[in-house]
Design an enzyme around this catalytic site. Structure first.
Site, PDB file in Angstrom:
ATOM      1  N   LYS A 104       0.859  -1.182   0.000  1.00 36.47           N
ATOM      2  CA  LYS A 104       0.000   0.000   0.000  1.00 36.47           C
ATOM      3  C   LYS A 104       0.896   1.233   0.000  1.00 36.47           C
ATOM      4  CE  LYS A 104      -1.450   2.827   3.040  1.00 36.47           C
ATOM      5  NZ  LYS A 104      -1.274   4.071   2.264  1.00 36.47           N
ATOM      6  N   GLU A 149       9.969   0.908  10.626  1.00 38.09           N
ATOM      7  CA  GLU A 149      11.021   1.908  10.419  1.00 38.09           C
ATOM      8  C   GLU A 149      10.332   3.248  10.647  1.00 38.09           C
ATOM      9  OE1 GLU A 149      12.908   4.582   9.156  1.00 38.09           O
ATOM     10  OE2 GLU A 149      13.022   3.804   7.093  1.00 38.09           O
ATOM     11  N   CYS A 192      13.622  10.499   7.509  1.00 37.46           N
ATOM     12  CA  CYS A 192      13.644  10.222   8.953  1.00 37.46           C
ATOM     13  C   CYS A 192      15.071  10.157   9.486  1.00 37.46           C
ATOM     14  CB  CYS A 192      12.851   8.975   9.293  1.00 37.46           C
ATOM     15  SG  CYS A 192      13.219   7.626   8.234  1.00 37.46           S
ATOM     16  N   GLU A 226      10.228  15.658  15.539  1.00 37.68           N
ATOM     17  CA  GLU A 226      10.850  15.371  14.246  1.00 37.68           C
ATOM     18  C   GLU A 226      10.393  16.488  13.297  1.00 37.68           C
ATOM     19  OE1 GLU A 226       9.573  11.731  12.259  1.00 37.68           O
ATOM     20  OE2 GLU A 226      11.547  11.548  11.364  1.00 37.68           O
TER      21      GLU A 226
HETATM   22  C1  SIN Z   1      13.540   7.312   5.246  1.00 35.99           C
HETATM   23  O1  SIN Z   1      13.538   8.510   5.414  1.00 35.99           O
HETATM   24  O2  SIN Z   1      12.571   6.631   5.602  1.00 35.99           O
HETATM   25  C2  SIN Z   1      14.677   6.554   4.608  1.00 35.99           C
HETATM   26  C3  SIN Z   1      15.875   7.363   4.354  1.00 35.99           C
HETATM   27  C4  SIN Z   1      16.996   6.604   3.732  1.00 35.99           C
HETATM   28  O3  SIN Z   1      16.896   5.416   3.383  1.00 35.99           O
HETATM   29  O4  SIN Z   1      18.056   7.203   3.584  1.00 35.99           O
END
Ligand code: SIN
Length: 486
Positions: free
Chosen positions: A180, A256, A290, A388
């Site tokens: 998804k 993640e 992230c 964040e």
């Molecule tokens: C992400 O922001 O979820 C992944 C970033 C990355 O793989 O460098």
């Protein structure tokens, strides 16, 4: 849109090897975040289509898992080659729906494809084990088996690479997948489906369910007993919800989630390298990853020099339409993302931060481009310390001692990526070991590579993606006790 392969632009769902409309025939719009124009009307699937895709993935699993690892690897390898062959088109689609500059989009396609290449090879290395028996007539054997049907829920900030990073190890292991994608960026996912079909990935092995009803598709994926594993990349808040939903059917999960990365520069660091690293780490994808630096900590002795160079470099960024040559910062994904960054900057200034550059939209009201922004004299009372940011805003904190900066760096429920710059060898080791993060960059502004395990600790999630560990998340251990060996 100017694609060499026009059929990479798909607006239908991909279920059991076919591009199909939603049962309701309903569609939802996808917008270019730079121009605001509608670029597609995509099939708006729901729980019913998700259930069907899961059932088809369940049927396909019975066959796919019996393929030899070499055969699965060859098909994956072909998918990888096709992604590279069509990287310009895939990157263009990505920039148009997501906004990141073309150079970054091409980088993402190659990065994403590299997971497919890697796991095409790793497929053959799902080794088991033998264990000396605990009694004279006993032999113990451990084998690894594919978990089953996987639900992958993927984000808008990496519309292509976060799919391949999950799907490639799953398929290599012998699992089948229902993806998804984010409702903001479904086109990259559907283009990957076109190439999956062309690569010979059999019907039902890889399915894509676009939807504007994330909650009902997510509910089906997490409650359907045939789905044995959920892999999610996204916010910690949604991750917690999915974890709760997965509890009833006791699914395996990979999460993640969010980050709050510290970027620390000690007095003995190479300042120019640290500045270049801070720019790259903070402003990549307009700050929307992230693993972007969230809090920049500079030791007192070099604070002024760092600030002066960092501000000059931020002001030199080229902002605009990601499709244009030389642009380094594109639009943010949507209005609410910009509005949330505006509130964080307002809060920091009200609590004493000095605005060193940026601090507003580029192009006035309604624009989704937020200027690269630096906030000096930041302190832990500000929301940017705990939140964040997910935007091109860099709060800079001054510190005196190693102990002080480690306490601040670890003062967060997140634990994804951390970075620091310095030269003192003993301190490099101490700090790397003391940072409570899943990934640490030492004199490096990035930790992302196919060959290393990507993932976090604490509320940044569980499981690892990429590397020799990446397939473990899609495999179960089975132990066989052989008895009566007289
Ligand atoms: C992400 O922001 O979820 C992944 C970033 C990355 O793989 O460098």
């Amino acid at each position: 849109m100017n694609l060499a392969r026009t059929n990479l632009f798909q607006q239908k769902a991909y279920i059991n090897g076919e591009f199909v409309d939603a049962n309701s025939k309903k569609t939802f719009p996808v917008f270019n975040p730079y121009t605001g124009e509608e670029i597609a009307q995509v099939a708006d699937c729901g729980a019913e289509e998700t259930k069907l895709a899961i059932a088809k993935a369940g049927d396909a699993f019975k066959i796919w898992k019996t393929y030899t690892a070499t055969k699965r690897g060859k098909i994956l390898r072909r998918w990888y080659e096709l992604q590279l062959e069509h990287q310009k088109d895939l990157a263009q689609l990505l920039t148009i729906e997501q906004g990141k500059p073309m150079a970054e989009a091409v980088g993402e396609i190659r990065y994403g494809a590299s997971f497919v290449e890697w796991f095409a090879e790793e497929a053959r290395r799902a080794y088991g084990d033998t264990i000396p028996g605990h009694q004279k007539d006993k032999r113990i054997l451990v084998i690894k088996q594919a978990i089953g049907v996987v639900g992958a829920i993927t984000p808008w900030n990496f519309p292509s690479a976060m799919i391949t990073r999950k799907v490639a190890p799953a398929l290599a292991a012998g699992c089948t997948v229902v993806v998804k994608p984010s409702e903001l960026t479904p086109l990259s996912a559907l283009a990957l489906a076109v190439l999956a079909q062309e690569a010979g990935i059999p019907p039902g092995v890889f399915n894509v369910i676009p939807t504007n009803k994330a909650a009902s598709v997510g509910e089906e994926l997490t409650s359907n007993p045939m789905v044995r594993k959920i892999s999610f990349t996204g916010s910690t808040a949604v991750g917690k919800l999915l974890l709760r939903q997965c509890a009833d059917t006791v699914k395996k999960v990979s999460m993640e989630l969010g980050g709050n990365a510290p970027f620390i520069v000690f007095d003995d660091a190479d300042i120019d390298k640290a500045v270049a690293g801070a720019i790259a780490s903070k402003y990549r994808n307009a700050g929307q990853t992230c693993v972007c630096s969230n809090r920049i900590f500079i030791q007192a002795g070099i604070y002024d020099e760092f600030i002066q160079k960092f501000t000059a470099a931020a002001k030199a960024q080229k902002i605009g339409n990601g499709l244009e040559r030389g642009i380094t910062i594109g639009p943010m994904i949507e209005e609410k993302a910009v509005a949330s960054v505006e509130l964080l900057v307002e809060d920091a200034i009200a609590k004493g931060a000095s605005l060193l550059c940026g601090g507003q939209r580029h192009g006035g009201a309604g624009s989704l481009i937020y200027q690269p922004t630096i906030l000096g004299n930041a302190n832990p009372e500000m929301k940017v310390f705990h939140t964040e940011i997910f935007g091109p805003v860099a709060p800079v904190f001054k510190f005196k001692t190693e102990e002080e900066v480690l306490a601040m760096a670890n003062d967060t429920p997140y634990g994804l990526a951390a970075y620091f710059y310095g030269r003192d060898y003993a301190r490099l080791w101490r700090v790397a070991e003391a940072l409570e993060y899943g990934m640490v960059g030492i004199n490096s502004f990035t930790v992302s590579t196919t060959v290393a395990p990507f993932g976090g600790v604490k509320e940044s999630g569980m499981g690892r993606e990429g590397s020799k560990y990446g397939m473990d998340d899609y495999l179960e251990l089975k132990y066989m006790l052989w008895s009566g060996v007289e």
